[in-house]
Design an enzyme around this catalytic site. Structure first.
Site, short mmCIF file in Angstrom:
data_model
loop_
_atom_site.label_atom_id
_atom_site.label_comp_id
_atom_site.label_asym_id
_atom_site.label_seq_id
_atom_site.Cartn_x
_atom_site.Cartn_y
_atom_site.Cartn_z
N TRP A 1 0.86 -1.19 0.00
CA TRP A 1 0.00 0.00 0.00
C TRP A 1 0.89 1.23 0.00
O TRP A 1 2.12 1.12 0.04
CB TRP A 1 -0.93 -0.02 1.22
CG TRP A 1 -2.31 0.49 0.88
CD1 TRP A 1 -2.80 1.75 1.08
CD2 TRP A 1 -3.36 -0.25 0.26
NE1 TRP A 1 -4.08 1.84 0.61
CE2 TRP A 1 -4.46 0.63 0.11
CE3 TRP A 1 -3.49 -1.56 -0.18
CZ2 TRP A 1 -5.66 0.23 -0.47
CZ3 TRP A 1 -4.68 -1.97 -0.75
CH2 TRP A 1 -5.75 -1.07 -0.89
N GLU B 1 -13.70 3.54 -0.69
CA GLU B 1 -13.44 4.30 -1.92
C GLU B 1 -13.80 3.57 -3.22
O GLU B 1 -13.45 4.03 -4.30
CB GLU B 1 -11.97 4.77 -1.98
CG GLU B 1 -11.61 5.70 -0.86
CD GLU B 1 -10.19 6.25 -0.93
OE1 GLU B 1 -9.94 7.27 -0.26
OE2 GLU B 1 -9.34 5.67 -1.62
N GLU C 1 -11.69 11.11 5.77
CA GLU C 1 -10.26 10.94 5.49
C GLU C 1 -9.69 12.26 5.03
O GLU C 1 -10.26 12.91 4.16
CB GLU C 1 -10.01 9.90 4.37
CG GLU C 1 -9.97 8.46 4.79
CD GLU C 1 -9.38 7.58 3.67
OE1 GLU C 1 -8.52 8.06 2.91
OE2 GLU C 1 -9.81 6.42 3.57
#
Length: 879
Positions: free
Chosen positions: A190, A457, A554
């Site tokens: 990630w 998302e 976020e």
């Protein structure tokens, strides 16, 4: 080895045949690589990487470039083996199951060379019937397939159409097709973490043997009756009944503190049976509710449920029951298009203050109780009340949620789907259904979980064209999306739990998304739902950069961890911002340069000729920049709580990205790997304070708002002070008349043109002075002392290098740091290296000659050890 037998539910005189036996298979196993060249012991729960490290076959996987050097581990097929004896004759039992609470991930399970089952999902429980396979002496084998190879094979088989993305960006050094395997998504890499696709038995494994029946699941749900104004408790127990005869008995529920003792007659027929018990709580009994941190107590009640069945069979469960209601409010707002988006707990609107949680380690067996306690205590110590468990990690262990219940941390719980489209073939969907059913059963009794969210998302990824998919396939992807998150996950959640809201994605437009067929053309619409927001280029000191949204789940900026954290996984040649190590550790494209860009907007870059000094100063400045950026953004959201400007506002949540780190690297976190507080976390303690004054400028006008999370109106006054950079003497000060801030509101308290403010302060210009302000009553401080810079600090006039000294003393388990400074010092950073603990404050603006700060150690230490490790840095030290 001879295994310990746990004989459950064995009352005196009961026949052996009515008991239930649970035999743990935890502990020592053996593993070997695919070709048998590596054979070694391994612990269960655990994983292959940990076993190799514990036998010193590999070094610390987090050291330097080892995430690349150890890719071979994930590409091999590993086998776990255990030989065990049973001192119970298993042929006397009607049913014997082998139960895995968690297998990571793709495996074939054999008992005595007989295949008994397959696994393909890290997130579900597996139970295999071994009644006719188990013997007195047994060999169990779990043959794992490389998750990387498996994901690639599944992708290759999906020939009808492309399911993106294929691979992570090259900068992440990751593996491909993680969306084709039900495994921790970030384990393939990630933008803040390494790629370590683990294999292993990561949770409990045991044998369960029974003759009559067995209790498989036990759940309970407090439900508030709005009409009757009373609490009810629904208790659900799932039994596997193997007896052909009807099994009768009693279920006894006791909650002593609520004067509850209830007995129900029950009858169980052959097969999978669910017993539902309803407990009505007398209206005359006062039930204390569970509140989020900062809003009340986390009162819970001890409950026991005993099932006494035919033949002396007895099951007993005990649990802590918490009572609370949760409601997601989406309703029209005056003078604003769209709908609100906020949570009510026990009928009270709550502003969610917090962050996003990622896995605490790439290797889940290293996530200890002590680590969870440390990280979650740091959440409430920073005045947070909420965390979002992000959808690319894992559904956390039971203890995580128990601690959140205890500490009052609200959980926004994602299902484990993130930043990808997913296949919807039968095998995949069957596996997901089992996963979701299991996790809802496991987690729904926790009051801390206030909402389920389908994914991270993925609505935005699909509808905003993140993956350059062909337009002709859009309807196929939309159909897959609705099939996965609505027809399956939502349906299962509603069947299992109707006590908390479900959101299909984050970000989402909430009710508008539903009305538009579960996918909105613009999931970032500021008038609905929640948004994610990132901008590393625009000046973060400019509050106009940020979205005046309903809820921001976020947002954030990167920083580097401290040198003491990096030093453990690096060597001397790595200690430069431009080193190959620094580039390797940064998994965001251009991330290191973007940090320098934000620093340069307001600060001078370090220019020491000493490479190590320059590196340490740069690390420090990335933390200063991150803290100041997130402070500015969060304060904007908090002051937007009660106002509508140009149709936008009523912000009711600020969850910055991200709380914790998975390894030692640059990231958006406020806690370093190991739990050390970054400057941002100390800032969060201030900007999430229950009562906060927020200052900002608009066209030369200084505005100060007051934001309150209190439950009652509060009278106070605002004091505004002006200091010069060149002197510790206060230049000027003014206080308002007393005023009242209403409970749960944000309100404008003060306006003044900056030139007028400075005119009253002799010798002050924007470059030479700084403003501070606070809320108080009768001389008592009610808020943190906040500040507002009138210019970039790279242009500050009169800023001297401060000589800051500390005298350290001890009071019980706490250490007192009495600080003295020779000059005004911004961003004073106290560091004690690797000594674990936190300060009462850090990264602060020191405008007075002395200040006392406390250090709370997390492990025993001494005054002399602290004195040897102590180092202080302030901004001018980097010049």
């Amino acid at each position: 080895m001879l295994l310990r037998l746990l004989l459950l539910l064995a009352p005196c005189g009961a026949g052996f045949a009515t008991k239930v036996v649970s035999i743990t298979l935890r502990g020592n196993w053996k593993i070997h690589s695919g070709n048998g060249s590596l054979q070694l012991p391994a612990a269960v729960p655990g994983c292959v990487h940990s076993a190799l490290f514990n036998k010193r076959i590999i070094k610390d996987p987090y050291y330097r470039f080892n995430n690349l050097d150890y890719r071979w581990i994930a590409l091999d097929n590993w086998t776990y083996i255990k030989k065990f004896k049973l001192h119970s004759d298993m042929s006397t039992w009607s049913k014997v199951n082998l139960v895995f609470e968690g297998i990571d991930t793709v495996a074939v399970v054999l008992l005595n060379s007989v295949p008994i089952g397959k696994t393909d999902n890290m997130f579900r429980r597996y139970s295999f019937d071994i009644t006719h396979t188990v013997k007195a002496v047994n060999i169990i084998e779990v043959r794992f397939q490389s998750p990387v190879v498996y994901a690639n094979q599944r992708s290759e088989r999906h020939t009808a159409y492309w399911v993106p993305p294929n691979c992570p960006p090259p900068v992440q050094d990751g593996e491909c097709h993680v969306n084709f395997i039900r495994k921790m998504q970030c384990s393939f890499g990630w933008d803040w973490g390494p790629s370590f696709p683990t294999q292993g038995i990561w949770k409990d494994v045991r044998i369960e043997a029974y003759n009559v029946c067995h209790l498989n699941y036990f759940m309970f749900t407090p439900i508030y009756d709005n009409y009757m104004k009373t609490w009810n408790l629904k208790i659900e127990s799932s039994f596997d009944v193997v007896s052909s005869k009807l099994v009768s008995g009693e279920a006894i529920v006791a909650i002593p503190e609520l004067n509850i003792q209830q007995t129900n007659n029950i009858e169980l027929q052959h097969g999978e049976r669910t017993v539902e018990l309803f407990v009505k709580i007398d209206k005359a009994i006062i039930v204390e509710t569970w509140w989020p941190h900062g809003h009340g107590n986390q009162t819970g009640y001890n409950m026991s449920v005993i099932f006494e069945l035919d033949g002396g069979l007895r099951f007993e469960k005990s649990a802590k029951v918490y009572f609370r209601t949760v409601e997601l409010v989406e309703e029209p707002i005056q003078n604003s298009p769209g709908l609100s988006f906020y949570f009510k707990i026990n009928g009270l609107p709550i502003f969610l203050k917090g962050s996003n949680w990622i896995p605490a380690d790439s290797f889940q067996d290293r996530v200890t109780s002590a680590m969870l306690r440390l990280l979650l205590q740091s959440v409430v110590d920073a005045n947070m009340n909420a965390l979002r468990v992000w959808g690319g990690g894992v559904y956390e262990q039971d203890e995580f949620y128990e601690l959140c219940d205890e500490l009052g941390i609200m959980i926004w719980q994602d299902f484990m789907f993130a930043c990808a489209l997913y296949p919807t073939d039968k095998d995949f969907m069957d596996s997901v259904r089992e996963e979701v059913t299991h996790q809802v059963r496991r987690l729904k009794s926790h009051p801390s979980i206030i909402t389920w969210s389908g994914n991270n998302e993925n609505e935005a990824a699909l509808m905003m064209g993140w993956y350059d998919t062909k337009p002709g396939y859009l309807q196929t992807y939309i159909k897959d999306y609705v099939t996965l998150y609505v027809k399956n996950i939502l349906t299962i959640v509603l069947e299992g739990d109707q006590t908390r809201p479900f959101i299909t994605s984050s970000p989402t437009n909430g009710a508008k998304t539903i009305a538009e067929g579960w996918l909105s053309p613009n999931p970032y619409d500021l008038n609905y739902g929640d948004v994610h927001f990132y901008d590393y280029v625009t000046d973060c000191w400019n509050w106009r950069t940020f979205p005046k949204a309903r809820f921001v789940s976020e947002y954030g900026y990167q920083s580097w961890p401290s040198f003491s954290t990096l030093e453990k996984v690096s060597s001397e040649e790595d200690w430069s911002y431009r080193s190959s190590f620094a580039l390797h550790r940064q998994h965001l494209i251009n991330g290191n340069n973007e940090m320098l860009h934000q620093i340069e907007l307001h600060f001078k870059l370090p220019n020491s000729t000493d490479q190590l000094r320059r590196f340490k100063d740069t690390l420090y400045l990335t933390q200063v920049m991150q803290a100041q950026c997130v402070k500015t953004e969060t304060e904007f959201y908090r002051r937007s709580r009660s106002e509508i400007v140009n149709g936008k506002g009523h912000t009711m949540g600020a969850l910055y990205w991200q709380l914790n780190d998975i390894w030692q690297a640059p990231s958006w976190s406020s806690l370093e790997y190991g739990g050390k507080w970054k400057m941002l976390h100390y800032f969060a303690r201030h900007f999430f304070a229950p009562l906060l004054p927020v200052g900002f400028e608009d066209k030369d006008m200084l505005f100060i708002y007051g934001a309150s999370d209190l439950h009652s109106d509060q009278q106070m006054m605002l004091t505004v002070r002006v200091h010069t950079w060149s002197s510790l003497e206060l230049v000027c000060s003014e206080s308002t008349n007393p005023f009242v801030i209403k409970a749960g509101e944000s309100v404008l308290l003060y306006t003044k043109p900056v030139p007028e403010l400075l005119k009253g302060c002799p010798g002050c210009t924007r470059q030479s002075c700084v403003v501070s302000f606070y809320l108080s009553t009768d001389g008592e401080l009610l808020s943190p002392i906040n500040y507002h810079f009138l210019s970039s600090l790279k242009n500050a006039k009169g800023l001297h290098k401060a000589n800051i000294t500390a005298t350290i003393s001890q009071q019980g388990d706490t250490f007192v740091f009495d600080l003295k400074t020779s000059a005004v010092a911004p961003f004073v950073w106290l560091d004690v290296g690797s000594i674990p603990g936190r300060f009462s404050d850090n990264g602060f603006l020191m405008t007075e000659k002395t200040r006392t700060v406390f250090f709370y150690p997390w492990k025993p230490t001494s005054k002399s050890e602290l004195e040897q490790s102590f180092h202080v840095t302030s901004l001018a030290d980097t010049y």
